[in-house]
Design a protein around this motif. Structure first.
Motif, PDB file in Angstrom:
ATOM      1  N   LEU A 192      14.192 -13.146 -55.607  1.00 50.55           N
ATOM      2  CA  LEU A 192      15.205 -13.819 -56.434  1.00 50.55           C
ATOM      3  C   LEU A 192      16.561 -13.549 -55.803  1.00 50.55           C
ATOM      4  CD1 LEU A 192      13.160 -12.324 -58.937  1.00 50.55           C
ATOM      5  CD2 LEU A 192      14.225 -14.313 -59.957  1.00 50.55           C
ATOM      6  N   TYR A 193      17.446 -14.545 -55.844  1.00 48.15           N
ATOM      7  CA  TYR A 193      18.756 -14.421 -55.217  1.00 48.15           C
ATOM      8  C   TYR A 193      19.842 -14.639 -56.256  1.00 48.15           C
ATOM      9  CZ  TYR A 193      15.964 -14.942 -51.011  1.00 48.15           C
ATOM     10  OH  TYR A 193      15.026 -14.768 -50.024  1.00 48.15           O
ATOM     11  N   THR A 194      20.724 -13.650 -56.406  1.00 51.16           N
ATOM     12  CA  THR A 194      21.868 -13.793 -57.311  1.00 51.16           C
ATOM     13  C   THR A 194      23.076 -14.207 -56.474  1.00 51.16           C
ATOM     14  OG1 THR A 194      21.017 -12.152 -58.864  1.00 51.16           O
ATOM     15  CG2 THR A 194      23.379 -12.598 -58.938  1.00 51.16           C
ATOM     16  N   PHE A 195      23.641 -15.383 -56.791  1.00 57.92           N
ATOM     17  CA  PHE A 195      24.752 -15.946 -56.031  1.00 57.92           C
ATOM     18  C   PHE A 195      26.039 -15.926 -56.853  1.00 57.92           C
ATOM     19  CE2 PHE A 195      21.278 -17.963 -53.697  1.00 57.92           C
ATOM     20  CZ  PHE A 195      21.738 -17.904 -52.384  1.00 57.92           C
ATOM     21  N   ASP A 196      27.151 -15.814 -56.153  1.00 55.23           N
ATOM     22  CA  ASP A 196      28.462 -16.123 -56.712  1.00 55.23           C
ATOM     23  C   ASP A 196      28.798 -17.521 -56.204  1.00 55.23           C
ATOM     24  OD1 ASP A 196      31.196 -16.425 -57.204  1.00 55.23           O
ATOM     25  OD2 ASP A 196      31.551 -14.263 -57.086  1.00 55.23           O
ATOM     26  N   MET A 197      28.974 -18.494 -57.105  1.00 59.01           N
ATOM     27  CA  MET A 197      29.132 -19.882 -56.679  1.00 59.01           C
ATOM     28  C   MET A 197      30.386 -20.117 -55.849  1.00 59.01           C
ATOM     29  SD  MET A 197      30.329 -21.926 -60.103  1.00 59.01           S
ATOM     30  CE  MET A 197      30.916 -23.315 -59.160  1.00 59.01           C
ATOM     31  N   ARG A 198      31.318 -19.144 -55.852  1.00 59.54           N
ATOM     32  CA  ARG A 198      32.531 -19.293 -55.037  1.00 59.54           C
ATOM     33  C   ARG A 198      32.282 -18.893 -53.589  1.00 59.54           C
ATOM     34  NH1 ARG A 198      35.938 -15.342 -58.740  1.00 59.54           N
ATOM     35  NH2 ARG A 198      34.016 -14.191 -58.317  1.00 59.54           N
ATOM     36  N   PHE A 199      31.264 -18.042 -53.352  1.00 60.34           N
ATOM     37  CA  PHE A 199      30.969 -17.541 -52.008  1.00 60.34           C
ATOM     38  C   PHE A 199      29.463 -17.664 -51.762  1.00 60.34           C
ATOM     39  CE2 PHE A 199      34.199 -14.832 -54.090  1.00 60.34           C
ATOM     40  CZ  PHE A 199      35.325 -15.263 -53.406  1.00 60.34           C
ATOM     41  N   LEU A 200      29.040 -18.852 -51.378  1.00 57.62           N
ATOM     42  CA  LEU A 200      27.613 -19.106 -51.220  1.00 57.62           C
ATOM     43  C   LEU A 200      27.073 -18.697 -49.853  1.00 57.62           C
ATOM     44  CD1 LEU A 200      27.273 -22.596 -52.959  1.00 57.62           C
ATOM     45  CD2 LEU A 200      26.502 -20.398 -53.837  1.00 57.62           C
ATOM     46  N   GLU A 201      27.952 -18.188 -48.975  1.00 59.62           N
ATOM     47  CA  GLU A 201      27.524 -17.835 -47.611  1.00 59.62           C
ATOM     48  C   GLU A 201      26.460 -16.733 -47.617  1.00 59.62           C
ATOM     49  OE1 GLU A 201      30.701 -18.281 -48.481  1.00 59.62           O
ATOM     50  OE2 GLU A 201      30.991 -20.179 -47.385  1.00 59.62           O
ATOM     51  N   SER A 202      26.543 -15.829 -48.588  1.00 57.09           N
ATOM     52  CA  SER A 202      25.497 -14.808 -48.729  1.00 57.09           C
ATOM     53  C   SER A 202      25.332 -14.464 -50.207  1.00 57.09           C
ATOM     54  CB  SER A 202      25.852 -13.551 -47.929  1.00 57.09           C
ATOM     55  OG  SER A 202      26.891 -12.848 -48.552  1.00 57.09           O
ATOM     56  N   PRO A 203      24.112 -14.163 -50.628  1.00 63.53           N
ATOM     57  CA  PRO A 203      23.910 -13.826 -52.048  1.00 63.53           C
ATOM     58  C   PRO A 203      24.522 -12.478 -52.398  1.00 63.53           C
ATOM     59  CG  PRO A 203      21.860 -13.598 -50.814  1.00 63.53           C
ATOM     60  CD  PRO A 203      22.862 -14.186 -49.880  1.00 63.53           C
ATOM     61  N   VAL A 204      24.900 -12.313 -53.653  1.00 61.48           N
ATOM     62  CA  VAL A 204      25.441 -11.038 -54.135  1.00 61.48           C
ATOM     63  C   VAL A 204      24.357  -9.968 -54.083  1.00 61.48           C
ATOM     64  CG1 VAL A 204      26.470  -9.867 -56.136  1.00 61.48           C
ATOM     65  CG2 VAL A 204      27.066 -12.238 -55.639  1.00 61.48           C
ATOM     66  N   MET A 205      23.111 -10.366 -54.415  1.00 59.73           N
ATOM     67  CA  MET A 205      22.001  -9.406 -54.438  1.00 59.73           C
ATOM     68  C   MET A 205      20.690 -10.146 -54.177  1.00 59.73           C
ATOM     69  SD  MET A 205      21.224  -6.227 -54.748  1.00 59.73           S
ATOM     70  CE  MET A 205      22.766  -5.567 -55.378  1.00 59.73           C
ATOM     71  N   VAL A 206      19.811  -9.498 -53.418  1.00 56.76           N
ATOM     72  CA  VAL A 206      18.448 -10.007 -53.207  1.00 56.76           C
ATOM     73  C   VAL A 206      17.507  -9.104 -54.005  1.00 56.76           C
ATOM     74  CG1 VAL A 206      16.654 -10.546 -51.537  1.00 56.76           C
ATOM     75  CG2 VAL A 206      19.051 -10.799 -50.889  1.00 56.76           C
ATOM     76  N   HIS A 207      16.749  -9.689 -54.922  1.00 61.26           N
ATOM     77  CA  HIS A 207      15.853  -8.912 -55.788  1.00 61.26           C
ATOM     78  C   HIS A 207      14.421  -9.058 -55.255  1.00 61.26           C
ATOM     79  CE1 HIS A 207      19.236  -8.807 -58.637  1.00 61.26           C
ATOM     80  NE2 HIS A 207      19.387 -10.080 -58.323  1.00 61.26           N
ATOM     81  N   MET A 208      13.880  -7.970 -54.736  1.00 61.36           N
ATOM     82  CA  MET A 208      12.587  -8.016 -54.048  1.00 61.36           C
ATOM     83  C   MET A 208      11.597  -7.086 -54.745  1.00 61.36           C
ATOM     84  SD  MET A 208      14.341  -7.354 -50.357  1.00 61.36           S
ATOM     85  CE  MET A 208      12.981  -7.796 -49.337  1.00 61.36           C
ATOM     86  N   ASP A 209      10.596  -7.655 -55.403  1.00 60.97           N
ATOM     87  CA  ASP A 209       9.507  -6.844 -55.956  1.00 60.97           C
ATOM     88  C   ASP A 209       8.243  -7.658 -56.169  1.00 60.97           C
ATOM     89  OD1 ASP A 209       9.763  -4.149 -56.026  1.00 60.97           O
ATOM     90  OD2 ASP A 209      10.695  -4.028 -57.988  1.00 60.97           O
ATOM     91  N   HIS A 210       8.395  -8.969 -56.362  1.00 59.04           N
ATOM     92  CA  HIS A 210       7.217  -9.805 -56.585  1.00 59.04           C
ATOM     93  C   HIS A 210       6.424  -9.955 -55.283  1.00 59.04           C
ATOM     94  CE1 HIS A 210       7.657 -11.050 -60.723  1.00 59.04           C
ATOM     95  NE2 HIS A 210       8.933 -11.301 -60.535  1.00 59.04           N
ATOM     96  N   VAL A 211       5.145 -10.242 -55.413  1.00 65.77           N
ATOM     97  CA  VAL A 211       4.294 -10.405 -54.235  1.00 65.77           C
ATOM     98  C   VAL A 211       3.758 -11.836 -54.125  1.00 65.77           C
ATOM     99  CG1 VAL A 211       3.630  -7.994 -54.085  1.00 65.77           C
ATOM    100  CG2 VAL A 211       2.292  -9.520 -55.521  1.00 65.77           C
ATOM    101  N   SER A 212       4.324 -12.743 -54.907  1.00 67.41           N
ATOM    102  CA  SER A 212       3.984 -14.158 -54.804  1.00 67.41           C
ATOM    103  C   SER A 212       5.192 -14.974 -55.278  1.00 67.41           C
ATOM    104  CB  SER A 212       2.746 -14.467 -55.640  1.00 67.41           C
ATOM    105  OG  SER A 212       2.256 -15.741 -55.307  1.00 67.41           O
ATOM    106  N   ALA A 213       5.070 -16.299 -55.223  1.00 66.83           N
ATOM    107  CA  ALA A 213       6.197 -17.172 -55.554  1.00 66.83           C
ATOM    108  C   ALA A 213       6.716 -16.903 -56.964  1.00 66.83           C
ATOM    109  CB  ALA A 213       5.769 -18.625 -55.435  1.00 66.83           C
ATOM    110  N   VAL A 214       8.045 -16.890 -57.113  1.00 67.12           N
ATOM    111  CA  VAL A 214       8.679 -16.702 -58.431  1.00 67.12           C
ATOM    112  C   VAL A 214       8.882 -18.088 -59.038  1.00 67.12           C
ATOM    113  CG1 VAL A 214      10.548 -15.578 -59.682  1.00 67.12           C
ATOM    114  CG2 VAL A 214       9.853 -14.691 -57.459  1.00 67.12           C
ATOM    115  N   LEU A 215       8.339 -18.291 -60.240  1.00 65.93           N
ATOM    116  CA  LEU A 215       8.300 -19.629 -60.831  1.00 65.93           C
ATOM    117  C   LEU A 215       9.374 -19.872 -61.879  1.00 65.93           C
ATOM    118  CD1 LEU A 215       4.440 -20.017 -61.251  1.00 65.93           C
ATOM    119  CD2 LEU A 215       5.865 -20.755 -59.358  1.00 65.93           C
TER     120      LEU A 215
END
Length: 445
Positions: A263-286
């Protein structure tokens, strides 16, 4: 007793004649309490162990659907009402207090692709595979009255998602493009498109209500402003984003659920890189949904689990699963911040506690004080190795556990390969790319 503090305790007698005043001398000088920290550490350890003992998050299962639950919607005014749509075109309205279905509607032929409630709570909208948008009354029909929609809009293509404006009689649908509709008209006010692929999800911003976000199958996340006739900007990721959710407390923050298990948390003013990458799932996040406080969000995944993430952390604080639960397609966090609802493939809606070890019901003042005291102790000693290990330990299904192990090995191999390539290349020829920027292909404005 110059440095001592006197506490006065009032002890009422049985008769209303006398009241005893007892002065208790208490000195907070740390020199006089040499075992304070060991004592508090033991209490924090016991509190952490008891928290895991009493962690029983599953509350109940709402049965009744005859096909997989594909989408859900919250009632904006009633905490006890939730709506669900299934893959056979059936829509059910549930009463969470009684844990019963109070109404069933055969809304569409084929899948119910999306649903949302009107901001006033008097009606709700559904879209399905039969290329229609239907508006229904929230209340049950009168005796002898037929179950019919208030309005039906027949579209030219299949609609894959819908969301309602938070303050006005306007809603948005998505399919091969994003359409903005007025409730009184049968044709869209405006159509917004950027690219040629189908759009899977569209969401209105709850604070800046003119802003929308959408996810397309060509790996784009596109932002729109209703006041303009053209989209604002878009970010292209390595893999497709299934859905997004806006933070209800910070207008510019949104979280996207991706096919690459993150999952990627973005700040819509700075889309060049996400604020945080949330990594724990082992399959597609729906699916993903924020808590009303905006500090946490819940995600549903194809790996048959539900996870709760703090917004500012890359790892989940909680994972929920049962043996019978299959691929989790949709998830919602209730508006009172206490419960989580998830709908899955095997026709069930499950109700969970947002805080796994929370005691439900009315708390006595002493219970509340003890709970707050234990919470502060756990926060004070949260980084101690033993307490941290107990607090973070979770039992996982064997499939998820083995996949986590496998992905850890693959990640380590990729890191080692990159280090070797950098070591045997010309200095500066292979730049360092941060983990956050690795997943972003481009930002287009």
């Amino acid at each position: 007793l110059n440095s001592a503090y006197l506490e006065v305790h009032y002890i009422p007698c049985v008769s209303n004649v006398c009241v005893a005043l007892i002065a208790v001398p208490r000195n907070y000088d740390p020199v006089l309490h040499p075992f304070e920290v060991p004592r508090e550490y033991t209490r924090a350890l016991n509190a952490t162990k008891l928290e895991r003992v009493f962690a029983k998050p599953f509350l109940s299962s709402l049965d009744g659907h005859r096909d997989g639950v594909n989408c859900m919607a919250k009632h904006p005014k009633s905490l006890s009402t939730v709506l669900s749509g299934a893959c056979d075109g059936e829509v059910k309205i549930w009463n969470l207090t009684k844990r019963q279905c109070i109404r069933t509607i055969q809304a569409h032929e084929g899948f119910v692709r999306g649903m949302c409630a009107r901001f006033c709570g008097t009606s709700f909208f559904t879209v399905g595979d039969d290329k229609t948008v239907k508006q229904w009354k929230m209340e049950s029909p009168e005796y002898g009255e037929e179950e019919e929609p208030i309005h039906t809009i027949l579209g030219k293509t299949v609609y894959t998602g819908i969301d309602h404006h938070w303050k006005e009689a306007v809603f948005a649908t998505c399919g091969h493009q994003v359409d903005i509709w007025d409730e009184q008209r049968t044709s869209p006010m405006c159509s917004l498109t950027w690219g040629f692929d189908s759009i899977s999800s569209v969401k209105f911003n709850p604070i800046e209500t003119y802003l929308l976000g959408s996810c397309a199958s060509d790996r784009n996340i596109v932002l729109y402003d209703m006041r303009k006739s053209t989209p604002l900007k878009k970010v292209i990721l390595n893999m497709r984003t299934n859905t997004l959710c806006w933070n209800p407390m910070e207008a510019f923050i949104f979280t996207a659920a991706n096919e690459d298990y993150n999952l990627y948390t973005f700040d819509m003013r700075f889309l060049e890189s996400p604020v945080m990458v949330h990594m724990d799932h082992v399959s597609a996040v729906l699916d993903v949904d924020y808590s009303p406080t905006g500090k946490e969000f819940v995600s549903a995944s194809f790996d048959k689990s539900v996870r709760i993430f703090p917004v500012d952390k890359g790892r989940s604080r909680e994972v929920y699963h049962t043996k019978r639960m299959q691929h989790v397609i949709t998830v919602k966090w209730t508006s009172d911040n206490k419960y989580i609802l998830c709908g899955s493939d095997e026709m069930n809606i499950r109700l969970w506690k947002a805080n796994a070890s929370e005691k439900l019901g009315v708390l006595a003042p002493r219970e509340k004080a003890a709970m707050n005291y234990n919470q502060k102790l756990k926060e004070k000693f949260q980084y101690h190795p033993k307490i941290r290990r107990i607090a973070q330990h979770r039992h996982l299904p064997k499939s998820i556990f083995s996949q986590i192990k496998e992905q850890r090995i693959m990640r380590e191999a990729r890191r080692r390969k990159e280090l070797n390539r950098r070591k045997h290349s010309k200095p500066g020829s292979i730049p360092f790319v941060s983990e956050r920027k690795k997943h972003i292909v481009a930002v287009v404005k």
